[in-house]
Design a protein around this motif. Structure first.
Motif, PDB file in Angstrom:
ATOM      1  N   GLY C  26       0.783  -1.229   0.000  1.00  0.00           N
ATOM      2  CA  GLY C  26       0.000   0.000   0.000  1.00  0.00           C
ATOM      3  C   GLY C  26       0.814   1.277   0.000  1.00  0.00           C
ATOM      4  N   LYS C  27       1.924   1.292   0.766  1.00  0.00           N
ATOM      5  CA  LYS C  27       2.678   2.534   0.925  1.00  0.00           C
ATOM      6  C   LYS C  27       4.119   2.425   0.452  1.00  0.00           C
ATOM      7  CE  LYS C  27       1.628   4.472   4.939  1.00  0.00           C
ATOM      8  NZ  LYS C  27       1.556   4.747   6.400  1.00  0.00           N
ATOM      9  N   GLY C  28       4.509   1.246   0.062  1.00  0.00           N
ATOM     10  CA  GLY C  28       5.924   1.044  -0.245  1.00  0.00           C
ATOM     11  C   GLY C  28       6.663   0.712   1.036  1.00  0.00           C
TER      12      GLY C  28
ATOM     13  N   GLU D 116       6.760   4.995  -6.595  1.00  0.00           N
ATOM     14  CA  GLU D 116       6.034   6.101  -5.985  1.00  0.00           C
ATOM     15  C   GLU D 116       4.627   6.219  -6.544  1.00  0.00           C
ATOM     16  OE1 GLU D 116       7.094   7.825  -3.312  1.00  0.00           O
ATOM     17  OE2 GLU D 116       8.598   6.242  -3.522  1.00  0.00           O
ATOM     18  N   ALA D 117       4.486   5.796  -7.813  1.00  0.00           N
ATOM     19  CA  ALA D 117       3.185   5.902  -8.459  1.00  0.00           C
ATOM     20  C   ALA D 117       2.109   5.124  -7.716  1.00  0.00           C
ATOM     21  CB  ALA D 117       3.276   5.417  -9.905  1.00  0.00           C
ATOM     22  N   VAL D 118       2.539   4.060  -7.029  1.00  0.00           N
ATOM     23  CA  VAL D 118       1.560   3.213  -6.347  1.00  0.00           C
ATOM     24  C   VAL D 118       0.755   4.020  -5.325  1.00  0.00           C
ATOM     25  CG1 VAL D 118       1.289   1.271  -4.755  1.00  0.00           C
ATOM     26  CG2 VAL D 118       2.854   1.082  -6.692  1.00  0.00           C
ATOM     27  N   HIS D 119       1.417   4.940  -4.629  1.00  0.00           N
ATOM     28  CA  HIS D 119       0.669   5.660  -3.599  1.00  0.00           C
ATOM     29  C   HIS D 119       0.633   7.172  -3.814  1.00  0.00           C
ATOM     30  CE1 HIS D 119       4.829   5.161  -2.120  1.00  0.00           C
ATOM     31  NE2 HIS D 119       4.699   6.435  -1.875  1.00  0.00           N
ATOM     32  N   ASP D 120       1.099   7.614  -4.966  1.00  0.00           N
ATOM     33  CA  ASP D 120       1.053   9.054  -5.223  1.00  0.00           C
ATOM     34  C   ASP D 120       0.345   9.278  -6.562  1.00  0.00           C
ATOM     35  OD1 ASP D 120       1.654  11.636  -6.205  1.00  0.00           O
ATOM     36  OD2 ASP D 120       3.355  11.774  -4.837  1.00  0.00           O
ATOM     37  N   SER D 121      -0.850   9.808  -6.457  1.00  0.00           N
ATOM     38  CA  SER D 121      -1.689   9.886  -7.658  1.00  0.00           C
ATOM     39  C   SER D 121      -1.117  10.840  -8.705  1.00  0.00           C
ATOM     40  CB  SER D 121      -3.102  10.318  -7.291  1.00  0.00           C
ATOM     41  OG  SER D 121      -3.069  11.609  -6.725  1.00  0.00           O
ATOM     42  N   GLU D 122      -0.393  11.848  -8.273  1.00  0.00           N
ATOM     43  CA  GLU D 122       0.161  12.783  -9.256  1.00  0.00           C
ATOM     44  C   GLU D 122       1.316  12.145 -10.019  1.00  0.00           C
ATOM     45  OE1 GLU D 122      -0.326  17.086  -8.728  1.00  0.00           O
ATOM     46  OE2 GLU D 122       0.219  16.643  -6.641  1.00  0.00           O
ATOM     47  N   VAL D 123       2.151  11.443  -9.297  1.00  0.00           N
ATOM     48  CA  VAL D 123       3.216  10.710  -9.971  1.00  0.00           C
ATOM     49  C   VAL D 123       2.597   9.703 -10.932  1.00  0.00           C
ATOM     50  CG1 VAL D 123       5.070   9.023  -9.632  1.00  0.00           C
ATOM     51  CG2 VAL D 123       4.910  11.000  -8.120  1.00  0.00           C
ATOM     52  N   ARG D 124       1.550   9.071 -10.444  1.00  0.00           N
ATOM     53  CA  ARG D 124       0.877   8.064 -11.268  1.00  0.00           C
ATOM     54  C   ARG D 124       0.377   8.684 -12.566  1.00  0.00           C
ATOM     55  NH1 ARG D 124      -1.904   5.709  -7.259  1.00  0.00           N
ATOM     56  NH2 ARG D 124      -3.799   6.894  -7.555  1.00  0.00           N
ATOM     57  N   ARG D 125      -0.229   9.834 -12.418  1.00  0.00           N
ATOM     58  CA  ARG D 125      -0.761  10.508 -13.598  1.00  0.00           C
ATOM     59  C   ARG D 125       0.363  10.771 -14.610  1.00  0.00           C
ATOM     60  NH1 ARG D 125      -4.534  13.203 -11.348  1.00  0.00           N
ATOM     61  NH2 ARG D 125      -3.224  14.814 -10.450  1.00  0.00           N
ATOM     62  N   GLY D 126       1.482  11.261 -14.119  1.00  0.00           N
ATOM     63  CA  GLY D 126       2.611  11.533 -15.015  1.00  0.00           C
ATOM     64  C   GLY D 126       3.106  10.271 -15.696  1.00  0.00           C
ATOM     65  N   LEU D 127       3.214   9.215 -14.911  1.00  0.00           N
ATOM     66  CA  LEU D 127       3.691   7.949 -15.462  1.00  0.00           C
ATOM     67  C   LEU D 127       2.749   7.423 -16.534  1.00  0.00           C
ATOM     68  CD1 LEU D 127       5.863   5.699 -14.951  1.00  0.00           C
ATOM     69  CD2 LEU D 127       4.124   4.569 -13.547  1.00  0.00           C
ATOM     70  N   HIS D 128       1.463   7.513 -16.235  1.00  0.00           N
ATOM     71  CA  HIS D 128       0.479   7.014 -17.190  1.00  0.00           C
ATOM     72  C   HIS D 128       0.478   7.848 -18.465  1.00  0.00           C
ATOM     73  CE1 HIS D 128      -1.926   4.978 -13.723  1.00  0.00           C
ATOM     74  NE2 HIS D 128      -0.810   4.331 -14.040  1.00  0.00           N
ATOM     75  N   GLY D 129       0.716   9.143 -18.301  1.00  0.00           N
ATOM     76  CA  GLY D 129       0.796  10.007 -19.484  1.00  0.00           C
ATOM     77  C   GLY D 129       1.912   9.558 -20.415  1.00  0.00           C
TER      78      GLY D 129
END
Lengths: 208, 208, 208, 208
Positions: C26-28, D116-129
């Motif tokens: 969940g958090k790493g 970090e993408a797993v628990h950080d939605s902004e990082v996730r968004r960037g990665l998915h982009g």
DNA sequence: GATGAATGAGACTTCATTCAT
DNA sequence: AATGAATGAAGTCTCATTCAT
């Protein structure tokens, strides 16, 4: 009928105290853990708590039963000596031989106790009791020597006894920290030389 | 380019050491917490760690910078005295006046240090350094007196110096634990009397 | 004599590992706290430390006992399939079904592990062990197919196995980060189509 | 008139991002400290906070400006190739040469970002982009090839593009963890062989 | 009576962020 | 604008003591 005989219980108790002493000496009271002690006497921590209610109580018991008995031991081992001077010599010998040879751990316990005494009034009380008893014993010997005309008549028995104790225990604490070039035997001879020249100046002259 | 002057930093450092000394003296090293120290000098724990990397390093610094400077202080304060005997008297006076009156905390720190020295080799090293330096200083004074024909020629300067230190620090540790009926001044007089009768037997005779 | 049965201890251990896995996922690893883990398995932090000496050791155990067993699980679940091609298909199916459906958490743990592996050599070792074992297993299947004349004779079994793993785990890490429009099933079909056209070009032709 | 020119500011900003990238790659995002970063670019922490409001924002910027630009870089470097197949080959070559040779740090950053993408939605968004853009680019190439009658007509361009990315980034993350016996070049050849046999089965036959 | 697993408060230390200089 | 000292919340781990078995 008790399941476990009283002797057995007492043996256990002593085993715990032995273990605690060993551990306290090695790491100091604060760093020593109950688990350390229980491991050193092959007893579970639970069992240990059936003999002593807290860690502090173990320490206190050591102060009373091990350190506190030093005066009695002293009296027993030195009372058979003849003249006051001979008894005094016995005491000084005992300080070094006992601490250095027979029961080195007692010296280490003394240092642990001294430190704890600063912030633990019960430990302090125990320590002071030992000090007072030893001082009185030494003081009496000196007073006897004065009364017998053996020692100089103006000697302050109490202060001299106090000084003797400070020197002995001062030597002890330095010795237990492994101070280099600290020879208990040489120190003892010097102490005796000082005492003789002070208490029996004329006798000392003969040595010249 | 430091935004804060070097003096200011040094003041902070000393404030931390002062606070640590106070706390260590009061509760012993192990019971003293970093929070205790930080509270005593009105600094956050984080700030404290900018000056010392660990709690142990604070202790070590105290040993080096406070205890370790005792020998130099001794030399400075007693070298102006005249004859070897007068310098010896100065030293004995200093033991009691310095520890008992001017810097009572140093004596307490000594006890804390002695205990930690048992299981911390770095603290031990610092403690032994102080002991050695003090012994050498005292030993030199005594040797001077012998060379000057003032003290008995067969005196063992080194052992006597060692004994003096043991007595002084033994007295100190008992004094800091609040031992009843332990008067440093009386003790000092007795020490001097012993020394005089041993080192200068003829001069002592005159006092009879 | 343990008061708590070995099974019970093992259950506790597994409960801790389950909790840790959940929290790590969940958090790493770095953000996961011991308190998080202890809360997730209804155990005090102290209890937790009776089973694992450090937080790092929990991670390492997960790598070994959860990730590290993937190869054995693969072998067990795919060895019963008939021809090498069927076994290969089983493996590809397993990658998606196992990670996506049955044990989605393993995939997440893989990602956490990959990141920690960069700066933790022990984690790295565990990860590489898993990789090597899986590669060897896949490689053997492919080699079998080649030996049986089923697959093209010039295929590099080892490299193909490596590529398969990279694709599978690459898909996994993207899947666990919630990449949109990433359908494991479609991906699987495509992988199989690629493999078939490469390993069995003639058979593939028939599909045209 | 600004005291510091815009170029200078941008240089500083890039220096910070460079430093952060280096540190994040070495220790991961969580273990990297602001002090690490400030030390790596010879800037005070205070100065650093004039460019980025939080540590997280630095990470996010890296994802956007470094990882996020991968698709554009891909397009720029591969669009000049001729046929769709040649452009596809260029892309596969780029995956390995870029990550393995020219910008190995980007691969490492990818792994940090994935976690970090797993628990950080902004990082996730960037990665998915980034993922989406790369997929679309690859997908278009494949679609072009199909439209040109060069690739098999029933190929699912989108899924194949997705698979390609998974393989490439899967290889990357294993490569950055130092997986033994993972040769990017061999992997690339195998990928191309698979693609050719699938997309151009007849052309592949000629290679037999 | 004995065991040792469990508890949880509290220790030391780190580090993102702020702000006086 | 820049600096880096200061803050203090939060993390990991320890250990005296309790209590179910």
């Amino acid at each position: 009928m008790p399941r476990v005989s009283a002797e057995h219980k007492e043996q256990r108790r002593q085993a715990i105290l032995d273990a605690a002493m060993e551990v306290f000496i090695g790491k100091g009271y604060q760093l020593a853990t109950i688990n350390d002690i229980s491991a050193h006497c092959n007893l579970s921590v639970g069992a240990l708590y059936r003999y002593f209610p807290t860690k502090g109580e173990i320490m206190l018991t050591l102060v009373e039963e091990r350190l506190g008995r030093t005066p009695a031991t002293f009296a027993r081992l030195t009372e058979k000596a003849g003249t006051p001077w001979e008894r005094l010599v016995s005491c000084v010998n005992l300080f070094t031989s006992a601490l250095g040879v027979r029961h080195p751990s007692t010296g280490r316990l003394l240092l642990v106790t001294l430190t704890e005494a600063v912030h633990d009034s019960e430990v302090r009380r125990g320590l002071h009791g030992r000090f007072k008893a030893l001082r009185e014993y030494l003081s009496t010997i000196i007073a006897d020597g004065i009364a017998a005309g053996m020692f100089r008549p103006d000697a302050d028995a109490d202060t001299l006894a106090t000084l003797l104790l400070c020197t002995a225990d001062g030597g002890t604490v330095y010795w237990v920290t492994g101070t280099p070039n600290l020879d208990l035997r040489t120190l003892r001879s010097m102490m005796l030389a000082l005492l003789r020249s002070y208490l029996m100046p004329d006798a000392s002259d003969e040595h010249h």
